[in-house]
Design an enzyme around this catalytic site. Structure first.
Site, PDB file in Angstrom:
ATOM      1  N   LYS A 159       0.831  -1.202   0.000  1.00 39.62           N
ATOM      2  CA  LYS A 159       0.000   0.000   0.000  1.00 39.62           C
ATOM      3  C   LYS A 159       0.870   1.258   0.000  1.00 39.62           C
ATOM      4  O   LYS A 159       0.696   2.158  -0.830  1.00 39.62           O
ATOM      5  CB  LYS A 159      -0.918   0.017   1.221  1.00 39.62           C
ATOM      6  CG  LYS A 159      -1.841   1.227   1.274  1.00 39.62           C
ATOM      7  CD  LYS A 159      -2.442   1.429   2.647  1.00 39.62           C
ATOM      8  CE  LYS A 159      -1.432   2.019   3.604  1.00 39.62           C
ATOM      9  NZ  LYS A 159      -2.029   2.403   4.912  1.00 39.62           N
ATOM     10  N   ASP A 177      -6.146   0.569   0.959  1.00 43.17           N
ATOM     11  CA  ASP A 177      -6.218   0.755   2.408  1.00 43.17           C
ATOM     12  C   ASP A 177      -7.581   0.267   2.880  1.00 43.17           C
ATOM     13  O   ASP A 177      -8.334  -0.338   2.115  1.00 43.17           O
ATOM     14  CB  ASP A 177      -5.958   2.216   2.794  1.00 43.17           C
ATOM     15  CG  ASP A 177      -7.069   3.159   2.320  1.00 43.17           C
ATOM     16  OD1 ASP A 177      -8.008   2.696   1.623  1.00 43.17           O
ATOM     17  OD2 ASP A 177      -7.002   4.359   2.631  1.00 43.17           O
TER      18      ASP A 177
END
Length: 269
Positions: A159, A177
């Site tokens: 991420k 996320d």
């Protein structure tokens, strides 16, 4: 006297060791392959168009001026509001730490004190120092420009790496996320729970040139509208959303009304 001949002794049968059987090899797991239909791609296109129209401010919400600043800010943003992180980095962290070597040289206690307002400061200080050390020792002080190099740094997962690649280097990437995972699941853009598989699904659903745009629109939609308890009546894509537990608008008749205090309590007020 005649000598009696003795019968030859029979040797005891030898025990043969059991044959060792080779352990069965487990079949290698097939790599995950997203299942995407033309209808899903068309619906995803309409969803993204509407979200982008409703959120013309889509884009990075963390302040930065170079790849190192974005990397550090993204690490600090874990379990913290972006506004708080921006305040700390703008006023304290970025003016003080200009290079990766600065983070390596500072004492851990001092860095922890500087990062304390962002929460979980001890873990974040270790992650920042560890990432900075890797940058200095293995990348000549420069933030790596590829997924493999970034994820080799301490405290940097896919991420964080995707955010840095997309927004600091202009490399198309999808960052997943908790907001992106929630919204993608409710919109049935992905039916997976694993972030890596969700990322693969979104990369297949949206064209590569739209990956960054899709990421930020899903992030903002998850923060503003599609919360854990979604504000479905305010959603610009409600008619494109198959989520079964949509919330309804609260009518004025169903809102609780405050009763005027009576008796002595009213007199005291």
């Amino acid at each position: 006297m005649p000598v009696k001949s003795r019968a030859p002794k029979r040797s005891a049968p030898q025990k043969t060791a059991p044959k060792k059987t080779a352990p069965k090899r487990r079949a290698a797991k097939k790599p995950y392959q997203p299942k995407v239909t033309p209808e899903l791609r068309a619906r995803a296109r309409r969803i993204l168009d509407r979200l982008a129209k409703a959120q013309p401010d889509w884009g990075p919400t963390l302040e930065f001026s170079d790849p190192l600043e974005l990397l550090v800010a993204t690490i600090l943003a874990a379990q913290a509001q972006d506004e708080r992180v921006n305040e700390v980095t703008r006023t304290l962290v970025f003016p003080k730490y200009r290079t990766a070597a600065d983070y390596v040289a500072v004492q851990s206690a001092v860095l922890e004190r500087d990062l304390k307002p962002t929460g979980f400061f001890r873990q974040k200080a270790k992650a920042v120092k560890g990432a900075a050390l890797g940058i200095v020792e293995r990348f000549g002080g420069e933030v790596p420009r590829d997924m493999e190099g970034l994820t080799s740094l301490r405290g940097v997962g896919r991420k964080t790496a995707s955010i840095v690649l997309a927004n600091a280097f202009g490399v198309p990437a999808v960052a997943v996320d908790r907001h992106v995972a929630r919204v993608a699941g409710r919109l049935r853009l992905s039916r997976q729970a694993d972030p890596d598989k969700i990322e693969q699904d979104l990369r297949a659903v949206f064209p590569e040139k739209e990956w960054v745009k899709a990421t930020w629109n899903l992030v903002l939609h998850g923060r503003r509208i599609c919360n854990p308890r979604p504000k479905c009546p305010e959603c610009p894509v409600i008619d494109l959303c198959p989520y079964p537990r949509k919330t309804k608008a609260v009518s004025s008749a169903s809102r609780p009304t405050l009763r005027a205090p009576q008796g002595r309590a009213a007199a005291r007020r």
